[in-house]
Design an enzyme around this catalytic site. Structure first.
Site, short mmCIF file in Angstrom:
data_model
loop_
_atom_site.label_atom_id
_atom_site.label_comp_id
_atom_site.label_asym_id
_atom_site.label_seq_id
_atom_site.Cartn_x
_atom_site.Cartn_y
_atom_site.Cartn_z
N ALA A 63 0.86 -1.18 0.00
CA ALA A 63 0.00 0.00 0.00
C ALA A 63 0.90 1.23 0.00
O ALA A 63 2.09 1.14 0.32
CB ALA A 63 -0.89 -0.02 1.23
N GLY A 108 0.79 -4.95 0.82
CA GLY A 108 -0.33 -5.05 -0.12
C GLY A 108 0.02 -5.82 -1.40
O GLY A 108 -0.86 -6.36 -2.06
N GLU A 111 -0.31 -9.36 -0.48
CA GLU A 111 -1.76 -9.58 -0.32
C GLU A 111 -2.47 -9.67 -1.67
O GLU A 111 -3.37 -10.49 -1.86
CB GLU A 111 -2.34 -8.44 0.55
CG GLU A 111 -1.86 -8.53 1.99
CD GLU A 111 -2.13 -7.28 2.81
OE1 GLU A 111 -1.79 -6.16 2.34
OE2 GLU A 111 -2.69 -7.40 3.91
N GLU A 131 4.28 -4.75 7.71
CA GLU A 131 3.47 -3.67 8.30
C GLU A 131 3.80 -3.35 9.74
O GLU A 131 3.81 -2.18 10.14
CB GLU A 131 1.97 -4.01 8.20
CG GLU A 131 1.39 -3.92 6.79
CD GLU A 131 1.55 -5.19 5.97
OE1 GLU A 131 2.27 -6.11 6.42
OE2 GLU A 131 0.96 -5.27 4.89
N1 CAA Z 1 4.62 3.23 -0.73
C1 CAA Z 1 5.03 4.40 -1.29
N2 CAA Z 1 6.19 4.55 -1.93
C2 CAA Z 1 6.98 3.45 -2.02
C3 CAA Z 1 6.63 2.21 -1.45
C4 CAA Z 1 5.37 2.12 -0.79
N3 CAA Z 1 4.92 0.97 -0.26
N4 CAA Z 1 7.62 1.33 -1.68
C5 CAA Z 1 8.58 2.01 -2.38
N5 CAA Z 1 8.19 3.28 -2.57
C6 CAA Z 1 8.92 4.34 -3.28
C7 CAA Z 1 10.06 4.89 -2.44
O1 CAA Z 1 9.58 5.87 -1.53
C8 CAA Z 1 10.97 5.46 -3.50
O2 CAA Z 1 10.43 6.69 -3.93
P1 CAA Z 1 11.43 7.95 -4.24
O3 CAA Z 1 12.29 7.47 -5.36
O4 CAA Z 1 10.47 9.04 -4.63
O5 CAA Z 1 12.18 8.19 -2.99
C9 CAA Z 1 10.80 4.49 -4.66
O6 CAA Z 1 9.57 3.79 -4.41
C10 CAA Z 1 11.91 3.45 -4.72
O7 CAA Z 1 12.01 2.82 -3.46
P2 CAA Z 1 13.38 2.68 -2.64
O8 CAA Z 1 14.32 3.81 -2.97
O9 CAA Z 1 13.05 2.48 -1.21
O10 CAA Z 1 13.97 1.34 -3.31
P3 CAA Z 1 14.92 0.27 -2.64
O11 CAA Z 1 15.34 -0.65 -3.72
O12 CAA Z 1 15.99 0.93 -1.83
O13 CAA Z 1 13.98 -0.54 -1.60
C11 CAA Z 1 11.98 -1.70 -0.91
C12 CAA Z 1 12.92 -1.30 -2.07
C13 CAA Z 1 12.72 -2.67 0.05
C14 CAA Z 1 10.77 -2.39 -1.50
C15 CAA Z 1 11.58 -0.42 -0.14
O14 CAA Z 1 11.12 0.55 -1.07
C16 CAA Z 1 10.50 -0.65 0.86
O15 CAA Z 1 10.77 -1.15 1.95
N6 CAA Z 1 9.24 -0.25 0.53
C17 CAA Z 1 8.13 -0.35 1.45
C18 CAA Z 1 7.64 -1.77 1.57
C19 CAA Z 1 6.52 -1.83 2.59
O16 CAA Z 1 6.72 -1.57 3.76
N7 CAA Z 1 5.32 -2.26 2.16
C20 CAA Z 1 4.17 -2.37 3.02
C21 CAA Z 1 3.35 -1.11 2.96
S1 CAA Z 1 2.06 -1.09 4.17
C22 CAA Z 1 0.83 -2.05 3.52
O17 CAA Z 1 0.94 -2.64 2.44
C23 CAA Z 1 -0.42 -2.10 4.35
C24 CAA Z 1 -1.51 -2.97 3.86
O18 CAA Z 1 -1.47 -4.18 3.95
C25 CAA Z 1 -2.72 -2.34 3.36
#
Ligand code: CAA
Length: 261
Positions: A63, A108, A111, A131
């Protein structure tokens, strides 16, 4: 720009989640576009859907954290419902859905893949429900579908620890059915989809319905439901054609267009 691209290739369709700047994270606009793409599928001719992510790094990274950072409880509830309604729609789609997981499937994203019927992935795929690291819980069905798919013990470990899991571990616990080199994933997904699409469409749809509905029922009710739907596969073109062709040693020709007779 459309955040979901639907491409039809004969009897199969490919839906690509297209938000590569954010690793295909599911903002409300992305969810809206996926929903519209799903609604636009011609279920009379398409027999199997593949869902994948744009690029070679991420299926869906979850998400959208930037959309959630300032949400109130009520906003978060609505955002969860939006995802859950969409994933229920995908799960209940009459045709089989294959997730071709081409990289990160986190939160997500994991999921979304679990709302599909079958998951296959590339060697660089990474799964997890991170999460609790963000101070929230899974909200698009993760606590429910993960436990049903891989068992409560493993689901609880993955969700409580928020640890990421590589493709070979996902294969070992049964979260995915197969792992492919990245450049072979889509060809493998299309081969699988076309194999499904060649079979009798009413029988495939009924099988999906039986498995999904039966999992929520006690076994005696589930097999009674199976008997009813088994009956519904009879007196169809494909049953008459499939069985008579078997007996006369000819190749059956399933109907090109979905109809009930
Ligand atoms: N939401 C919004 N933006 C996201 C994102 C997310 N879930 N995942 C990645 N991005 C964005 C980053 O902010 C970044 O944007 P900018 O270039 O503008 O800074 C871009 O995508 C590239 O990401 P990274 O620079 O972080 O890339 P990386 O290779 O260093 O890392 C990653 C990759 C490990 C996937 C890391 O991006 C990460 O940990 N992302 C979040 C994963 C996460 O926590 N997902 C769960 C979300 S909560 C959820 O899903 C709740 C639910 O069940 C409803």
């Amino acid at each position: 720009m459309a955040f979901a691209i639907l491409e039809t290739k004969g009897a199969i369709a490919v839906l690509t989640v297209n938000n590569p700047k954010a690793l295909n994270a599911l903002s409300p606009a992305v969810l809206t576009d996926i929903n519209a793409a799903i609604d636009s599928i011609d279920l009379d001719t398409v027999r199997c859907l593949i869902i994948t992510g744009a690029g070679d790094k991420s299926f869906v990274a979850g998400a959208d954290i930037s959309a959630m950072v300032h949400m109130s409880k009520a906003d978060a509830c609505a955002y969860s419902k939006m995802g859950n309604d969409l994933f229920l729609k995908i799960e209940a789609l009459p045709i089989p859905v294959i997730a071709a997981i081409n990289g990160f499937a986190l939160g997500g994203g994991c999921e979304l893949s679990m709302s599909c019927d079958i998951r296959i992935c590339s060697e660089n795929a990474m799964f997890g429900q991170p999460e609790v690291q963000l101070g929230i819980t899974p909200g698009y069905g993760g606590t429910q579908r993960m436990a049903r798919l891989v068992g409560a013990g493993i689901a609880k470990e993955l969700i409580y620890t928020a640890r990421n899991m590589k493709a070979d571990d996902a294969l070992r616990i049964g979260l995915v059915n197969a792992v492919y080199p990245q450049d072979e994933l889509m060809a493998a997904a299309e081969k699988l989809a076309n194999k499904i699409a060649k079979n009798a469409p009413i029988a495939v749809r009924l099988s999906k319905q039986m498995i999904n509905d039966g999992l929520a029922l006690p076994i005696a009710e589930a097999v009674a439901m199976e008997s009813n739907l088994f009956g519904n596969s009879f007196e169809t073109h494909d049953q008459v054609e499939g069985m008579s062709c078997f007996l006369s040693r000819e190749k059956p020709k399933p109907k090109a267009v979905f109809t009930n007779n």
